[in-house]
Design a protein around this motif. Structure first.
Motif, PDB file in Angstrom:
ATOM      1  N   GLN A  62       2.724   5.124   7.232  1.00  0.00           N
ATOM      2  CA  GLN A  62       3.221   6.406   7.706  1.00  0.00           C
ATOM      3  C   GLN A  62       2.471   7.569   7.066  1.00  0.00           C
ATOM      4  O   GLN A  62       1.997   7.470   5.931  1.00  0.00           O
ATOM      5  CB  GLN A  62       4.708   6.528   7.389  1.00  0.00           C
ATOM      6  CG  GLN A  62       5.536   5.445   8.057  1.00  0.00           C
ATOM      7  CD  GLN A  62       6.948   5.432   7.534  1.00  0.00           C
ATOM      8  OE1 GLN A  62       7.193   4.955   6.431  1.00  0.00           O
ATOM      9  NE2 GLN A  62       7.863   5.987   8.308  1.00  0.00           N
ATOM     10  N   ASP A  63       2.411   8.674   7.806  1.00  0.00           N
ATOM     11  CA  ASP A  63       1.809   9.887   7.263  1.00  0.00           C
ATOM     12  C   ASP A  63       2.878  10.689   6.511  1.00  0.00           C
ATOM     13  O   ASP A  63       4.022  10.227   6.360  1.00  0.00           O
ATOM     14  CB  ASP A  63       1.130  10.708   8.369  1.00  0.00           C
ATOM     15  CG  ASP A  63       2.099  11.244   9.420  1.00  0.00           C
ATOM     16  OD1 ASP A  63       3.334  11.262   9.195  1.00  0.00           O
ATOM     17  OD2 ASP A  63       1.609  11.666  10.487  1.00  0.00           O
ATOM     18  N   SER A  64       2.540  11.893   6.070  1.00  0.00           N
ATOM     19  CA  SER A  64       3.459  12.707   5.268  1.00  0.00           C
ATOM     20  C   SER A  64       4.675  13.176   6.057  1.00  0.00           C
ATOM     21  O   SER A  64       5.671  13.595   5.466  1.00  0.00           O
ATOM     22  CB  SER A  64       2.721  13.904   4.688  1.00  0.00           C
ATOM     23  OG  SER A  64       2.218  14.714   5.741  1.00  0.00           O
ATOM     24  N   THR A  65       4.638  13.088   7.390  1.00  0.00           N
ATOM     25  CA  THR A  65       5.796  13.464   8.207  1.00  0.00           C
ATOM     26  C   THR A  65       6.605  12.232   8.629  1.00  0.00           C
ATOM     27  O   THR A  65       7.486  12.336   9.468  1.00  0.00           O
ATOM     28  CB  THR A  65       5.353  14.248   9.465  1.00  0.00           C
ATOM     29  OG1 THR A  65       4.584  13.382  10.304  1.00  0.00           O
ATOM     30  CG2 THR A  65       4.554  15.481   9.092  1.00  0.00           C
ATOM     31  N   ALA A  66       6.288  11.065   8.076  1.00  0.00           N
ATOM     32  CA  ALA A  66       6.958   9.784   8.337  1.00  0.00           C
ATOM     33  C   ALA A  66       6.642   9.225   9.715  1.00  0.00           C
ATOM     34  O   ALA A  66       7.311   8.304  10.181  1.00  0.00           O
ATOM     35  CB  ALA A  66       8.467   9.875   8.118  1.00  0.00           C
ATOM     36  N   LYS A  67       5.615   9.713  10.386  1.00  0.00           N
ATOM     37  CA  LYS A  67       5.203   9.141  11.669  1.00  0.00           C
ATOM     38  C   LYS A  67       4.285   7.948  11.411  1.00  0.00           C
ATOM     39  O   LYS A  67       3.494   7.947  10.465  1.00  0.00           O
ATOM     40  CB  LYS A  67       4.504  10.181  12.531  1.00  0.00           C
ATOM     41  CG  LYS A  67       5.477  11.216  13.058  1.00  0.00           C
ATOM     42  CD  LYS A  67       4.870  12.058  14.127  1.00  0.00           C
ATOM     43  CE  LYS A  67       5.944  12.978  14.685  1.00  0.00           C
ATOM     44  NZ  LYS A  67       5.444  13.810  15.752  1.00  0.00           N
ATOM     45  N   ILE A  68       4.390   6.950  12.280  1.00  0.00           N
ATOM     46  CA  ILE A  68       3.586   5.736  12.141  1.00  0.00           C
ATOM     47  C   ILE A  68       2.135   6.038  12.510  1.00  0.00           C
ATOM     48  O   ILE A  68       1.854   6.519  13.602  1.00  0.00           O
ATOM     49  CB  ILE A  68       4.124   4.610  13.045  1.00  0.00           C
ATOM     50  CG1 ILE A  68       5.546   4.238  12.632  1.00  0.00           C
ATOM     51  CG2 ILE A  68       3.205   3.392  12.991  1.00  0.00           C
ATOM     52  CD1 ILE A  68       6.246   3.279  13.591  1.00  0.00           C
ATOM     53  N   THR A  69       1.221   5.759  11.576  1.00  0.00           N
ATOM     54  CA  THR A  69      -0.216   5.933  11.822  1.00  0.00           C
ATOM     55  C   THR A  69      -0.941   4.588  11.889  1.00  0.00           C
ATOM     56  O   THR A  69      -2.046   4.515  12.395  1.00  0.00           O
ATOM     57  CB  THR A  69      -0.866   6.784  10.719  1.00  0.00           C
ATOM     58  OG1 THR A  69      -0.611   6.150   9.455  1.00  0.00           O
ATOM     59  CG2 THR A  69      -0.293   8.204  10.712  1.00  0.00           C
ATOM     60  N   GLU A  70      -0.305   3.550  11.338  1.00  0.00           N
ATOM     61  CA  GLU A  70      -0.853   2.186  11.349  1.00  0.00           C
ATOM     62  C   GLU A  70       0.295   1.229  11.589  1.00  0.00           C
ATOM     63  O   GLU A  70       1.388   1.433  11.071  1.00  0.00           O
ATOM     64  CB  GLU A  70      -1.466   1.802  10.004  1.00  0.00           C
ATOM     65  CG  GLU A  70      -2.568   2.663   9.492  1.00  0.00           C
ATOM     66  CD  GLU A  70      -2.962   2.266   8.079  1.00  0.00           C
ATOM     67  OE1 GLU A  70      -3.159   1.062   7.826  1.00  0.00           O
ATOM     68  OE2 GLU A  70      -3.021   3.153   7.228  1.00  0.00           O
ATOM     69  N   ILE A  71       0.023   0.179  12.359  1.00  0.00           N
ATOM     70  CA  ILE A  71       1.033  -0.864  12.551  1.00  0.00           C
ATOM     71  C   ILE A  71       0.309  -2.192  12.715  1.00  0.00           C
ATOM     72  O   ILE A  71      -0.666  -2.287  13.454  1.00  0.00           O
ATOM     73  CB  ILE A  71       1.976  -0.566  13.742  1.00  0.00           C
ATOM     74  CG1 ILE A  71       3.050  -1.669  13.871  1.00  0.00           C
ATOM     75  CG2 ILE A  71       1.200  -0.322  15.025  1.00  0.00           C
ATOM     76  CD1 ILE A  71       4.199  -1.294  14.807  1.00  0.00           C
ATOM     77  N   ARG A  72       0.767  -3.190  11.967  1.00  0.00           N
ATOM     78  CA  ARG A  72       0.136  -4.512  11.983  1.00  0.00           C
ATOM     79  C   ARG A  72       1.225  -5.578  12.034  1.00  0.00           C
ATOM     80  O   ARG A  72       2.154  -5.572  11.217  1.00  0.00           O
ATOM     81  CB  ARG A  72      -0.708  -4.724  10.742  1.00  0.00           C
ATOM     82  CG  ARG A  72      -1.269  -6.133  10.621  1.00  0.00           C
ATOM     83  CD  ARG A  72      -1.984  -6.355   9.320  1.00  0.00           C
ATOM     84  NE  ARG A  72      -3.381  -6.043   9.494  1.00  0.00           N
ATOM     85  CZ  ARG A  72      -4.306  -6.297   8.573  1.00  0.00           C
ATOM     86  NH1 ARG A  72      -3.963  -6.812   7.405  1.00  0.00           N
ATOM     87  NH2 ARG A  72      -5.554  -6.001   8.806  1.00  0.00           N
TER      88      ARG A  72
ATOM     89  N   ALA B  15       0.870  -1.168   0.000  1.00  0.00           N
ATOM     90  CA  ALA B  15       0.000   0.000   0.000  1.00  0.00           C
ATOM     91  C   ALA B  15       0.914   1.227   0.000  1.00  0.00           C
ATOM     92  O   ALA B  15       2.059   1.149   0.449  1.00  0.00           O
ATOM     93  CB  ALA B  15      -0.885  -0.004   1.239  1.00  0.00           C
ATOM     94  N   PRO B  16       0.446   2.339  -0.489  1.00  0.00           N
ATOM     95  CA  PRO B  16       1.282   3.545  -0.471  1.00  0.00           C
ATOM     96  C   PRO B  16       1.702   3.888   0.966  1.00  0.00           C
ATOM     97  O   PRO B  16       0.922   3.740   1.901  1.00  0.00           O
ATOM     98  CB  PRO B  16       0.355   4.624  -1.039  1.00  0.00           C
ATOM     99  CG  PRO B  16      -0.654   3.870  -1.850  1.00  0.00           C
ATOM    100  CD  PRO B  16      -0.840   2.560  -1.136  1.00  0.00           C
ATOM    101  N   ASN B  17       2.931   4.330   1.113  1.00  0.00           N
ATOM    102  CA  ASN B  17       3.499   4.768   2.399  1.00  0.00           C
ATOM    103  C   ASN B  17       3.568   3.665   3.450  1.00  0.00           C
ATOM    104  O   ASN B  17       3.488   3.944   4.639  1.00  0.00           O
ATOM    105  CB  ASN B  17       2.729   5.975   2.944  1.00  0.00           C
ATOM    106  CG  ASN B  17       2.762   7.144   1.993  1.00  0.00           C
ATOM    107  OD1 ASN B  17       3.794   7.439   1.400  1.00  0.00           O
ATOM    108  ND2 ASN B  17       1.625   7.784   1.807  1.00  0.00           N
ATOM    109  N   HIS B  18       3.706   2.413   3.020  1.00  0.00           N
ATOM    110  CA  HIS B  18       3.854   1.286   3.941  1.00  0.00           C
ATOM    111  C   HIS B  18       5.211   0.639   3.737  1.00  0.00           C
ATOM    112  O   HIS B  18       5.771   0.663   2.653  1.00  0.00           O
ATOM    113  CB  HIS B  18       2.767   0.233   3.702  1.00  0.00           C
ATOM    114  CG  HIS B  18       1.474   0.565   4.343  1.00  0.00           C
ATOM    115  ND1 HIS B  18       1.003  -0.083   5.447  1.00  0.00           N
ATOM    116  CD2 HIS B  18       0.540   1.506   4.038  1.00  0.00           C
ATOM    117  CE1 HIS B  18      -0.169   0.423   5.799  1.00  0.00           C
ATOM    118  NE2 HIS B  18      -0.468   1.383   4.948  1.00  0.00           N
ATOM    119  N   ARG B  19       5.725   0.032   4.803  1.00  0.00           N
ATOM    120  CA  ARG B  19       6.973  -0.736   4.749  1.00  0.00           C
ATOM    121  C   ARG B  19       6.937  -1.782   5.853  1.00  0.00           C
ATOM    122  O   ARG B  19       6.164  -1.680   6.794  1.00  0.00           O
ATOM    123  CB  ARG B  19       8.200   0.162   4.863  1.00  0.00           C
ATOM    124  CG  ARG B  19       8.295   0.882   6.188  1.00  0.00           C
ATOM    125  CD  ARG B  19       9.459   1.865   6.254  1.00  0.00           C
ATOM    126  NE  ARG B  19       9.144   3.010   5.440  1.00  0.00           N
ATOM    127  CZ  ARG B  19       9.998   3.580   4.583  1.00  0.00           C
ATOM    128  NH1 ARG B  19      11.210   3.128   4.469  1.00  0.00           N
ATOM    129  NH2 ARG B  19       9.650   4.615   3.870  1.00  0.00           N
TER     130      ARG B  19
END
Length: 199
Positions: free
Chosen positions: A184-194, A87-91
């Motif tokens: 991650q959001d646009s500031t590279a902060k984690i918004t989701e974690i699985r 997904a976009p912005n995921h790693r």
């Protein structure tokens, strides 16, 4: 195990046995048994998608190749040893310490094929990842099933698994490859974690 997978395993095992006497076939110094093992998942998969045409004796790395570019969004390995599209912005990262306050220390990962269709291995040095004020956190309860938890519970679970898993209570478990898909959001902060489950 399905009869198709069993037949594929037998055929590939016979091929690996036959190749064992040939010696290394690549310039990396890998053994021929490693070459056969790396080729095994490719033989049962069509030559399409990410990693198609990977030479025998080498590991398939997730699209993008770098640890920070590994796929995410519930990237449970597929049945053909191909990670799902990110997904976009995921790693995918592997924590190295229990998170504290708003910080998780983790290493990047790369996707590597194995007899169970692949897993993520840590690469490089550890990085400090920071959590946003509101985080969606999910822990694995088995293959493809998750429980939404408070982020503090997820932090404690990571610490428990890093300490051997004795404190983990069912239905939660510790994956044999303790990696997490982070969004991650646009500031590279984690918004989701699985948590990514792997037996």
């Amino acid at each position: 195990m399905s009869s198709r997978r069993l037949l594929t395993t037998i055929v590939l095992g016979a091929a690996a046995f036959g190749l064992a006497g040939c010696g290394p076939s690549d310039s990396t110094g890998g053994s021929s048994a490693g070459t056969a093992a790396a080729a095994a998942p490719q033989a049962s998969a069509p030559a399409t998608g990410p990693g198609a045409g990977t030479p025998a004796g080498t590991s398939k790395t997730a699209p993008g190749g770098a640890a920070s570019d590994a796929p995410g969004a519930g990237a449970e390995p597929g049945t053909d040893c191909t990670p799902t599209k990110p997904a976009p912005n995921h790693r995918i990262v592997q924590p190295v310490r229990q998170p504290t306050q708003d910080t998780m220390y983790a290493k990047g990962t790369k996707f590597v094929c194995d007899p169970n269709d692949g897993h993520y291995e840590p690469t490089g040095g550890e990085t400090a990842w920071h959590f946003a004020p509101h985080v969606k956190a999910e822990l694995a309860t088995g293959a493809g099933t998750y429980k939404t938890v408070a982020v503090g519970e997820l932090w404690a679970h990571i610490g428990d698994c890093l300490n051997g898993g004795a404190a983990v209570k069912a239905p939660l478990t510790c994956s044999s490859f303790p990696v997490y898909d982070i969004g991650q959001d646009s500031t590279a902060k984690i918004t989701e974690i699985r948590e990514i489950w792997h037996s």
